[in-house]
Design a protein around this motif. Structure first.
Motif, mmCIF file in Angstrom:
data_model
loop_
_atom_site.group_PDB
_atom_site.id
_atom_site.type_symbol
_atom_site.label_atom_id
_atom_site.label_comp_id
_atom_site.label_asym_id
_atom_site.label_seq_id
_atom_site.Cartn_x
_atom_site.Cartn_y
_atom_site.Cartn_z
ATOM 1 N N ALA A 1 0.931 -0.585 -0.308
ATOM 2 C CA ALA A 1 0.040 0.045 -0.106
ATOM 3 C C ALA A 1 0.962 0.935 -0.074
ATOM 4 O O ALA A 1 0.708 2.456 -0.757
ATOM 5 C CB ALA A 1 -0.782 -0.224 1.098
ATOM 6 N N LEU A 2 1.848 1.672 0.811
ATOM 7 C CA LEU A 2 2.789 2.556 0.880
ATOM 8 C C LEU A 2 3.683 2.547 -0.086
ATOM 9 O O LEU A 2 3.441 4.153 -1.056
ATOM 10 C CB LEU A 2 3.507 1.969 2.008
ATOM 11 C CG LEU A 2 4.054 3.061 2.698
ATOM 12 C CD1 LEU A 2 3.286 4.545 3.024
ATOM 13 C CD2 LEU A 2 5.444 3.203 3.677
ATOM 14 N N SER A 3 4.024 2.112 -0.563
ATOM 15 C CA SER A 3 4.807 2.137 -2.380
ATOM 16 C C SER A 3 4.089 1.971 -3.694
ATOM 17 O O SER A 3 4.239 2.795 -4.774
ATOM 18 C CB SER A 3 5.225 0.569 -2.462
ATOM 19 O OG SER A 3 6.627 -0.117 -1.989
ATOM 20 N N ALA A 4 2.803 1.532 -3.413
ATOM 21 C CA ALA A 4 1.452 2.260 -4.757
ATOM 22 C C ALA A 4 1.515 3.842 -4.329
ATOM 23 O O ALA A 4 1.441 4.256 -5.207
ATOM 24 C CB ALA A 4 0.633 1.637 -4.444
ATOM 25 N N ALA A 5 1.039 3.922 -3.065
ATOM 26 C CA ALA A 5 0.977 5.230 -3.216
ATOM 27 C C ALA A 5 2.183 6.445 -3.628
ATOM 28 O O ALA A 5 1.741 7.089 -3.874
ATOM 29 C CB ALA A 5 0.768 5.701 -1.184
ATOM 30 N N ILE A 6 3.264 5.793 -2.720
ATOM 31 C CA ILE A 6 4.174 6.923 -3.626
ATOM 32 C C ILE A 6 5.182 6.916 -4.417
ATOM 33 O O ILE A 6 4.914 7.797 -5.211
ATOM 34 C CB ILE A 6 5.811 6.823 -2.503
ATOM 35 C CG1 ILE A 6 5.560 6.572 -0.763
ATOM 36 C CG2 ILE A 6 7.113 6.961 -2.476
ATOM 37 C CD1 ILE A 6 6.426 5.881 -0.115
ATOM 38 N N GLY A 7 4.660 5.300 -5.298
ATOM 39 C CA GLY A 7 4.987 5.407 -6.442
ATOM 40 C C GLY A 7 4.077 5.761 -7.201
ATOM 41 O O GLY A 7 4.175 7.037 -8.578
ATOM 42 N N VAL A 8 3.245 5.590 -7.321
ATOM 43 C CA VAL A 8 2.179 6.886 -8.626
ATOM 44 C C VAL A 8 1.823 7.455 -8.238
ATOM 45 O O VAL A 8 1.639 8.697 -8.863
ATOM 46 C CB VAL A 8 0.475 5.575 -8.053
ATOM 47 C CG1 VAL A 8 -0.731 6.586 -9.151
ATOM 48 C CG2 VAL A 8 0.610 4.039 -8.341
ATOM 49 N N GLY A 9 1.690 8.365 -6.707
ATOM 50 C CA GLY A 9 1.224 9.903 -5.941
ATOM 51 C C GLY A 9 2.972 10.797 -7.718
ATOM 52 O O GLY A 9 2.634 11.493 -7.671
ATOM 53 N N ALA A 10 4.223 10.191 -7.256
ATOM 54 C CA ALA A 10 5.427 10.010 -7.438
ATOM 55 C C ALA A 10 5.134 10.235 -9.300
ATOM 56 O O ALA A 10 5.430 11.473 -9.857
ATOM 57 C CB ALA A 10 6.139 10.002 -6.777
ATOM 58 N N ALA A 11 4.578 9.670 -9.483
ATOM 59 C CA ALA A 11 4.926 9.207 -11.279
ATOM 60 C C ALA A 11 3.863 9.680 -11.682
ATOM 61 O O ALA A 11 3.852 10.594 -12.729
ATOM 62 C CB ALA A 11 4.296 7.831 -11.753
ATOM 63 N N TRP A 12 2.032 10.037 -11.717
ATOM 64 C CA TRP A 12 1.234 11.558 -11.980
ATOM 65 C C TRP A 12 2.001 13.273 -11.390
ATOM 66 O O TRP A 12 2.263 13.609 -12.610
ATOM 67 C CB TRP A 12 0.730 10.925 -10.822
ATOM 68 C CG TRP A 12 -1.112 11.524 -11.225
ATOM 69 C CD1 TRP A 12 -1.514 13.309 -10.580
ATOM 70 C CD2 TRP A 12 -1.729 11.804 -12.318
ATOM 71 N NE1 TRP A 12 -2.619 14.033 -11.716
ATOM 72 C CE2 TRP A 12 -1.907 13.517 -12.205
ATOM 73 C CE3 TRP A 12 -1.512 11.124 -13.284
ATOM 74 C CZ2 TRP A 12 -3.656 12.583 -13.130
ATOM 75 C CZ3 TRP A 12 -2.857 11.303 -14.531
ATOM 76 C CH2 TRP A 12 -3.725 11.894 -14.574
ATOM 77 N N LEU A 13 2.679 13.259 -10.531
ATOM 78 C CA LEU A 13 3.533 14.822 -10.681
ATOM 79 C C LEU A 13 3.625 14.996 -11.654
ATOM 80 O O LEU A 13 4.030 15.850 -11.855
ATOM 81 C CB LEU A 13 3.720 14.932 -8.752
ATOM 82 C CG LEU A 13 2.490 15.010 -7.906
ATOM 83 C CD1 LEU A 13 3.474 14.889 -6.630
ATOM 84 C CD2 LEU A 13 2.002 16.093 -8.060
ATOM 85 N N VAL A 14 5.347 13.931 -11.782
ATOM 86 C CA VAL A 14 6.145 14.660 -11.888
ATOM 87 C C VAL A 14 6.429 14.257 -14.086
ATOM 88 O O VAL A 14 6.432 14.870 -14.574
ATOM 89 C CB VAL A 14 7.232 13.559 -12.447
ATOM 90 C CG1 VAL A 14 7.744 13.218 -11.088
ATOM 91 C CG2 VAL A 14 7.287 12.229 -12.480
ATOM 92 N N THR A 15 4.882 13.211 -14.206
ATOM 93 C CA THR A 15 4.816 13.295 -15.607
ATOM 94 C C THR A 15 3.195 14.655 -15.932
ATOM 95 O O THR A 15 2.900 14.805 -17.170
ATOM 96 C CB THR A 15 4.045 11.909 -16.468
ATOM 97 O OG1 THR A 15 2.633 11.742 -15.767
ATOM 98 C CG2 THR A 15 4.931 11.272 -15.771
ATOM 99 N N GLN A 16 2.402 14.512 -15.173
ATOM 100 C CA GLN A 16 1.304 15.603 -16.073
ATOM 101 C C GLN A 16 1.593 17.031 -14.908
ATOM 102 O O GLN A 16 0.225 17.593 -14.795
ATOM 103 C CB GLN A 16 0.097 15.088 -14.442
ATOM 104 C CG GLN A 16 -0.279 13.494 -15.056
ATOM 105 C CD GLN A 16 -0.351 13.293 -17.217
ATOM 106 O OE1 GLN A 16 -1.100 14.064 -17.878
ATOM 107 N NE2 GLN A 16 0.073 12.322 -17.319
ATOM 108 N N SER A 17 2.684 17.745 -14.247
ATOM 109 C CA SER A 17 2.555 19.039 -13.434
ATOM 110 C C SER A 17 4.298 19.092 -13.985
ATOM 111 O O SER A 17 5.679 18.436 -13.793
ATOM 112 C CB SER A 17 2.687 18.791 -11.906
ATOM 113 O OG SER A 17 1.543 18.623 -12.077
#
Length: 562
Positions: A79-95
């Motif tokens: 759960a924690l790896s998914a939260a960090i990984g998905v959140g960071a990937a979304w930020l660096v690709t969309q913002s």
């Protein structure tokens, strides 16, 4: 009639199992590397005389705690790896925010650190005598733990956080690759319909991420299952640790085999769940490079928060551990000097890693080429079996390899003693051959997948043109496959080399007597409570792991900027 007879007699009989290429034997060998140890493991668990007596004790006193602890650890780390990984990937690709370009590849750096080294570092750093609590007491005047509360890394929550800080890049790299290649049409349509950042992430980002999330998450869970050093040091009674203690500390091969079979069932359940998730949540992505969505520039406050959210995993997962190792290595050098035996341990580790890499690349190249050239369906099925080793924890695989290898060693020793009166001991185990077999079985999937990706870039018309010019299989391999797939082969070899350097469970259980590697040296110092003495060896492992982490971070799918 008579003229036709010699022709019919000279025709070779055809069998449905007969391969059309000699490379198929590499596929058979690769599949045997994983299937034979697993079969031996299951047979050992079911056929040993003590099995019926041991199982009730395991079911009542060992397995309940191990299953609960393992389940909680997997759920928390996942759960924690998914939260960090998905959140960071979304930020660096969309913002777009300050430092985004550097953070995009820095986020993969924690992958260079083995979980057990990070666990040792955080216990030393956050312990009562560590620098963090020391600075806190100096600043506040507190003297004992009765006066303040401090989080305990040697606990289940501590293990979840520490392991997630190391393993989240598996999720991050998978999800980022999907976000990057996804066409801008979906994102732009959602924005046109008035979707804000929150709704865009919940209703577009998360659904798009599910296939990649499943792929990355299964790697996180398998690495968590494979770990033995971190879970033992942090006090978590996992299935892997139970196999280790039952086998070595209690001397029960039957009990260890039975726990390993339970662990195999858990692994197959995870793989089946990941496959089902991919089937039900699949999304089509155009094979042609598409225009990626324009990144939205965040305001000053939001941009700083986004940069901080992406920077924290890098600081906690890579910068702090590496900095601590460098500081401890310099302090050790200044106070007592480096251990002269370190060069020998480094040589052992490099020799084993190089030999295992060559074996994996040779087998992987043969298996990938056979799957490309052969027409038989069973070749592809056996290639998939050969790639199962990475899903099997190192402790389970080491136990499965030991059973047939020890039987062969005993047979050879008995034969030489009976016929020649010579005592040779355990040849395969004592020479390190058993350890190389375990390495090859565990990491063959990396070689197969890497080389298959390289061969997939070679158009089929190259094979047809070479055959039309009379080129045989050997010429095709040497003059076409090998030169054109060389970059993919080199990358796969590098990944295997570093993974072998970091591998702890199989090395602990199968290394020859008296042979130490970097990983076992670090483990030994930590077990004795003097991890700082193993800091130079840990630093060498981490520096070796930085190379493939940077390569993986720099790999980008084909795309068109808006």
């Amino acid at each position: 009639m008579s003229a036709a007879a010699p022709q019919s007699l000279s025709r070779r009989p055809s069998f449905p199992w007969r391969p059309s290429t000699r490379l198929a034997y590499a596929t058979l060998l690769g599949a045997a590397l994983i299937l034979l140890p697993l079969a031996a493991l299951v047979g050992s668990a079911l056929s040993l005389r003590q099995a019926a007596e041991i199982w009730p004790h395991l079911a009542a006193h060992v397995l309940p705690t191990a299953l609960i602890q393992t389940g909680l650890l997997l759920a928390g780390v996942g759960a924690l790896s998914a939260a960090i990984g998905v959140g960071a990937a979304w930020l660096v690709t969309q913002s777009e925010f300050p430092g985004r370009g550097a953070l995009e590849w820095l986020l993969a750096l924690p992958l260079a650190l083995p979980t057990y080294i990070t666990a040792y570092i955080y216990v030393e750093f956050m312990g009562f005598n560590g620098p963090l609590q020391g600075a806190l007491r100096a600043a506040t005047g507190w003297r004992s733990l009765r006066e303040y509360w401090f989080p305990e890394p040697r606990s289940l929550p501590g293990a979840i956080v520490i392991m997630a800080l190391v393993l989240y890049p598996y999720v991050y790299l998978s999800v980022r690759a999907l976000f990057v290649v996804q066409s801008a049409a979906i994102i732009d349509a959602a924005r046109t319909l008035g979707a804000g950042r929150g709704r865009l992430f919940r209703h577009v980002g998360l659904p798009l991420a599910r296939p990649a999330l499943a792929a990355g998450l299964i790697l996180v869970l398998l690495e968590t299952l494979n770990d033995i050093g971190a879970s033992e040091y942090l006090g978590i009674r996992t299935l892997t640790l139970s196999i280790y203690t039952t086998w070595l500390n209690r001397g029960s091969l039957a009990g260890a085999s039975q726990i390993a079979c339970v662990m195999l069932l858990l692994v197959f359940a995870l793989l089946l769940g990941e496959a089902r998730l991919r089937e039900r949540r699949g999304f089509a992505i155009s094979a042609q490079p598409g225009r990626i969505a324009a990144r939205r520039r965040l305001g000053r406050g939001a941009g700083m928060l986004a940069a901080l959210a992406c920077l924290l995993p890098v600081l906690l997962g890579a910068v702090l551990p590496v900095g601590f190792l460098i500081a401890e290595t310099l302090r050790l050098q200044r106070l007592a000097g480096l251990d002269p035996a370190l060069l020998g341990q480094l040589g052992n580790a490099l020799l084993l890693a190089m030999a295992a890499s060559l074996i994996v690349l040779a087998l992987g190249f043969g298996i990938a080429a056979a799957a490309r050239r052969g027409q038989e369906r069973f070749l592809r099925l056996l290639a998939r079996f050969a790639g199962l080793g990475y899903a099997v924890p190192g402790t389970v695989l080491a136990l499965g390899v030991l059973i047939p290898v020890a039987a062969i060693d005993n047979l050879v020793a008995d034969t030489l003693r009976r016929w020649f009166g010579r005592e040779v001991g355990l040849v395969l185990i004592g020479s390190g051959a058993a350890l190389l077999v375990a390495y090859a079985a565990r990491f063959l999937a990396i070689g197969i997948n890497g080389i298959e990706s390289g061969l997939a870039r070679i158009p089929r018309r190259v094979d047809d043109a070479a055959r039309s010019l009379g080129a045989g299989g050997g010429v095709l391999l040497r003059q076409f496959y090998w030169p054109l797939a060389r970059p993919a082969i080199a990358t796969a070899g590098l990944l295997v080399f570093v993974d072998v350097l970091k591998e702890l469970p199989a090395t602990l259980l199968l290394r020859p007597l008296g042979v130490e590697t970097l990983a076992t040296t670090v483990y030994g110092h930590a077990s004795r409570g003097v991890f700082e003495e193993g800091a130079p060896a840990a630093l060498l492992i981490v520096l070796a792991g930085l190379v493939p982490a940077l390569i993986l971070a720099r790999i980008r799918p084909a795309q068109k900027e808006p």
